[in-house]
Design an enzyme around this catalytic site. Sequence first.
Site, PDB file in Angstrom:
ATOM      1  N   HIS A   1     -45.908 -41.197  30.002  1.00 47.08           N
ATOM      2  CA  HIS A   1     -45.482 -42.002  28.850  1.00 47.08           C
ATOM      3  C   HIS A   1     -44.162 -42.664  29.218  1.00 47.08           C
ATOM      4  CE1 HIS A   1     -47.712 -38.768  26.568  1.00 47.08           C
ATOM      5  NE2 HIS A   1     -48.144 -39.844  25.925  1.00 47.08           N
TER       6      HIS A   1
ATOM      7  N   ASP B   1     -41.365 -40.250  28.437  1.00 46.32           N
ATOM      8  CA  ASP B   1     -41.300 -38.989  29.210  1.00 46.32           C
ATOM      9  C   ASP B   1     -40.216 -39.103  30.275  1.00 46.32           C
ATOM     10  OD1 ASP B   1     -43.539 -37.989  27.941  1.00 46.32           O
ATOM     11  OD2 ASP B   1     -44.914 -38.420  29.591  1.00 46.32           O
TER      12      ASP B   1
ATOM     13  N   GLU C   1     -57.648 -43.918  23.312  1.00 49.93           N
ATOM     14  CA  GLU C   1     -57.990 -42.483  23.302  1.00 49.93           C
ATOM     15  C   GLU C   1     -58.008 -41.964  21.874  1.00 49.93           C
ATOM     16  OE1 GLU C   1     -55.501 -39.998  25.742  1.00 49.93           O
ATOM     17  OE2 GLU C   1     -56.181 -38.176  24.722  1.00 49.93           O
TER      18      GLU C   1
ATOM     19  N   GLU D   1     -61.201 -38.026  25.771  1.00 50.88           N
ATOM     20  CA  GLU D   1     -60.725 -36.724  26.264  1.00 50.88           C
ATOM     21  C   GLU D   1     -61.815 -35.710  25.949  1.00 50.88           C
ATOM     22  OE1 GLU D   1     -56.613 -35.293  25.656  1.00 50.88           O
ATOM     23  OE2 GLU D   1     -57.524 -33.416  24.938  1.00 50.88           O
TER      24      GLU D   1
ATOM     25  N   HIS E   1     -61.104 -33.639  22.849  1.00 47.66           N
ATOM     26  CA  HIS E   1     -61.030 -34.388  21.589  1.00 47.66           C
ATOM     27  C   HIS E   1     -62.424 -34.681  21.042  1.00 47.66           C
ATOM     28  CE1 HIS E   1     -56.740 -35.948  22.674  1.00 47.66           C
ATOM     29  NE2 HIS E   1     -56.811 -34.637  22.563  1.00 47.66           N
TER      30      HIS E   1
ATOM     31  N   ASP F   1     -59.859 -38.074  30.266  1.00 50.70           N
ATOM     32  CA  ASP F   1     -58.913 -36.950  30.215  1.00 50.70           C
ATOM     33  C   ASP F   1     -59.700 -35.652  30.303  1.00 50.70           C
ATOM     34  OD1 ASP F   1     -56.658 -38.476  30.057  1.00 50.70           O
ATOM     35  OD2 ASP F   1     -56.135 -37.944  27.992  1.00 50.70           O
TER      36      ASP F   1
ATOM     37  N   ASP G   1     -56.127 -28.898  19.023  1.00 49.94           N
ATOM     38  CA  ASP G   1     -56.089 -29.465  20.377  1.00 49.94           C
ATOM     39  C   ASP G   1     -55.416 -28.494  21.345  1.00 49.94           C
ATOM     40  OD1 ASP G   1     -56.430 -31.381  22.311  1.00 49.94           O
ATOM     41  OD2 ASP G   1     -54.639 -32.518  21.769  1.00 49.94           O
TER      42      ASP G   1
ATOM     43  N   ASP H   1     -55.957 -27.915  24.471  1.00 48.80           N
ATOM     44  CA  ASP H   1     -55.703 -28.473  25.807  1.00 48.80           C
ATOM     45  C   ASP H   1     -55.692 -27.409  26.912  1.00 48.80           C
ATOM     46  OD1 ASP H   1     -55.538 -31.168  25.070  1.00 48.80           O
ATOM     47  OD2 ASP H   1     -53.395 -31.076  24.671  1.00 48.80           O
TER      48      ASP H   1
ATOM     49  N   ASP I   1     -55.248 -33.813  31.666  1.00 40.99           N
ATOM     50  CA  ASP I   1     -54.490 -33.781  30.419  1.00 40.99           C
ATOM     51  C   ASP I   1     -54.671 -32.433  29.724  1.00 40.99           C
ATOM     52  OD1 ASP I   1     -52.873 -34.410  28.376  1.00 40.99           O
ATOM     53  OD2 ASP I   1     -54.283 -35.702  27.327  1.00 40.99           O
TER      54      ASP I   1
END
Length: 426
Positions: A91, A94, A223, A261, A264, A289, A299, A301, A331
């Site tokens: 990002h 980031d 996304e 993703e 997701h 992702d 989420d 992840d 991700d």
Amino acid sequence: MVVRVRYHDPLDPIMNPIPPSAQASLVERLTSACGGSYSPEVRRRYFISGPQWAAAYEGQALFHAPTREPVGFERVIEEYGKIGIAHWATHDSDVIPTEALGTDRQWEIVSRIKSALANNGLACSMVTAETFHHAVFAASPAAESPEVREYGKFRLRNNIAIGHELGAQYAVYWPGSLGYQIQGAIDETQTLRWFAEGLNAACEADIEIAARHGRPTLKHCMEAKPFEPQAEILLPTSDAMLAFINSGLLKHPEMVGLNPEYLHELMWGAAVRAALARALLCGKLFHFDINDGYRLKHDVDIAVGLVNPLDWLNVLVLLRSHGFSGPFNLDYKPPRTTSNHGVFAVSFPTAVDRFITLWEMAGDVIEDPVIKEATDALKAGGGPVDTLDAAAVFRANKELLSLHELIAHRLFQILIGAHRGRHYNI
Ligand code: GLT
Ligand code: MN
Ligand code: MN
């Protein structure tokens, strides 16, 4: 002096404590005892990317304090290089403080990023503008206030400029803040129009900047995530995004596709393979992702293959059979029980290795003679019958249909290595 004595349950065997100074080497020894890891050279052959935010995630959440120290891009890029993760994604915020975005300081940081990438043999594959975390996006980047929307457009255009400077091929948009906690205050159709204006600004900036750099334009990837951070989301699924891309609101729909993703899609209850198939049919599967988790939960992840390895194998069979070979973006979030050392010593290398193994297994599935003969037989059908006679058509194919279950069994065998002789002698 107070000496604390450990309570010992008489039913438990006495275990020798592992002092903190010996713990990292124990983790490393057991990781290598697992065996089967790929070399960095082999790992580099795959179009796998490591996001800055995944490695730098400190373990925090709404109910969780951080468990890891912050790490900057120099360290992340260096560690990815050592592991053999050849691509890096980020990002804007980031790596560049929000107040420095668009300033000379941004370009100084970008030039340090370029050196770090070059020194460690990585390329930047994707850039994404953070339009959800900062307070300015409390009412989303497509808020009622024209100033907020103008600022949002600045972030999207600036992200494209950073992407071209770093040599990226993809830009990702996660409109997670496009929604609300309580309905009635906004008109959804208006918000979606404003959001389209933001994407149009990004595409137009791309066309202009790409021409200046003599580079192709980026692939713009939307996304979806169904449930958070807003309580209600305006574009909750990849399918909703496909409809949005084709709504007529975008000036350059051909430049815009999807970054689904895995988790997701699973979160809303989708069959991930079917969601990806719909994106493939529309020619919109641009970026993927990769991670894992549970249906109808939040989420989490989790790293690829730790929850649903059989489903993952199936997903990769679909993608391999249709010529999609990346980018596969890691991700996921290393769990908060993993230390800073563990993030690079355990979490990333093992995630990459599971992905590669599943990808190669998908190749085995595609080549497998049992699956091939069964699939061909199903397609051949049972021979000519009167196609107006339902019972006759059913009878002609009846025995062949048991092959569906046989194929599923064969997939399980391939997953556990039975097709290569793994067998328990009992
Ligand atoms: C955020 C989200 C991820 C997205 C990132 C891209 S932002 O971390 O949860 O799934 O891929 O902006
Ligand atoms: Mn994601
Ligand atoms: Mn996620």
